[in-house]
Design a protein around this motif. Structure first.
Motif, short mmCIF file in Angstrom:
data_model
loop_
_atom_site.label_atom_id
_atom_site.label_comp_id
_atom_site.label_asym_id
_atom_site.label_seq_id
_atom_site.Cartn_x
_atom_site.Cartn_y
_atom_site.Cartn_z
N GLY A 1 17.72 -45.80 -70.40
CA GLY A 1 16.32 -45.52 -70.73
C GLY A 1 15.81 -44.29 -70.00
N GLY A 2 16.19 -44.14 -68.74
CA GLY A 2 15.79 -42.97 -67.97
C GLY A 2 16.33 -41.68 -68.55
N ILE A 3 17.57 -41.72 -69.00
CA ILE A 3 18.18 -40.54 -69.63
C ILE A 3 17.43 -40.20 -70.91
CG2 ILE A 3 20.26 -39.70 -70.81
CD1 ILE A 3 21.86 -41.31 -68.66
N LEU A 4 17.08 -41.20 -71.69
CA LEU A 4 16.33 -40.96 -72.92
C LEU A 4 14.94 -40.38 -72.62
CD1 LEU A 4 17.31 -44.13 -74.97
CD2 LEU A 4 18.03 -41.77 -75.39
N ILE A 5 14.30 -40.89 -71.57
CA ILE A 5 12.99 -40.37 -71.17
C ILE A 5 13.12 -38.91 -70.74
CG2 ILE A 5 11.18 -40.51 -69.40
CD1 ILE A 5 11.56 -43.60 -69.57
N LEU A 6 14.12 -38.61 -69.92
CA LEU A 6 14.33 -37.22 -69.50
C LEU A 6 14.60 -36.31 -70.69
CD1 LEU A 6 16.44 -37.69 -66.24
CD2 LEU A 6 14.06 -36.97 -66.43
N ALA A 7 15.37 -36.79 -71.65
CA ALA A 7 15.64 -36.02 -72.85
C ALA A 7 14.34 -35.78 -73.63
CB ALA A 7 16.67 -36.73 -73.72
N GLY A 8 13.52 -36.79 -73.74
CA GLY A 8 12.25 -36.65 -74.43
C GLY A 8 11.33 -35.65 -73.76
N ILE A 9 11.30 -35.68 -72.42
CA ILE A 9 10.48 -34.71 -71.68
C ILE A 9 11.02 -33.30 -71.89
CG2 ILE A 9 9.82 -33.96 -69.36
CD1 ILE A 9 9.68 -36.96 -68.62
N ALA A 10 12.34 -33.16 -71.89
CA ALA A 10 12.94 -31.85 -72.12
C ALA A 10 12.60 -31.32 -73.52
CB ALA A 10 14.45 -31.91 -71.92
N VAL A 11 12.68 -32.18 -74.51
CA VAL A 11 12.35 -31.77 -75.88
C VAL A 11 10.87 -31.36 -75.97
CG1 VAL A 11 12.03 -32.65 -78.25
CG2 VAL A 11 14.15 -33.14 -76.99
N THR A 12 10.01 -32.14 -75.35
CA THR A 12 8.58 -31.84 -75.36
C THR A 12 8.30 -30.51 -74.66
OG1 THR A 12 8.05 -34.19 -75.35
CG2 THR A 12 6.31 -32.69 -74.69
N ALA A 13 8.93 -30.29 -73.53
CA ALA A 13 8.70 -29.06 -72.77
C ALA A 13 9.19 -27.83 -73.53
CB ALA A 13 9.39 -29.14 -71.41
N ARG A 14 10.33 -27.96 -74.21
CA ARG A 14 10.88 -26.83 -74.98
C ARG A 14 10.03 -26.55 -76.21
NH1 ARG A 14 14.91 -24.42 -74.14
NH2 ARG A 14 16.86 -24.36 -75.21
#
Length: 96
Positions: free
Chosen positions: A81-94
């Motif tokens: 879940g943490g990896i998915l959250i980090l991926a989501g934050i990365a997508v949002t930031a980009r």
């Protein structure tokens, strides 16, 4: 973390004094109030689509702190879940 420490410090047969005079609870409530004010300041100065995804980091940071300071286990579902959250934050930031 402080709320967890406060809860652990309250005896089973507690009285109101155990709650009111609990130093962990007093500090936790004070910091909660301060962080609420900081969060409002952040929301005033940053777009919601940038600020809010970082709230998701709590779902990763809190279990890590629980493991580090309280010896609580970290489950594989928390890591995934943490990896998915980090991926989501990365997508949002980009995307911004």
């Amino acid at each position: 973390m402080l709320f967890k420490k406060a809860a652990l410090a309250i005896p089973t047969n507690s009285t109101l004094d155990h709650w009111i005079l609990n130093p962990w609870l007093i500090v936790a409530l004070a910091l909660y109030g301060i962080t609420t004010l900081v969060w409002i300041w952040v929301l005033k100065h940053a777009p919601l689509h940038l600020a809010y995804p970082f709230m998701g980091l709590a779902f990763l940071i809190v279990p890590c702190l629980g493991w580090l300071f309280l010896g609580e286990p970290i489950k594989s579902s928390t890591i995934i879940g943490g990896i998915l959250i980090l991926a989501g934050i990365a997508v949002t930031a980009r995307a911004s």
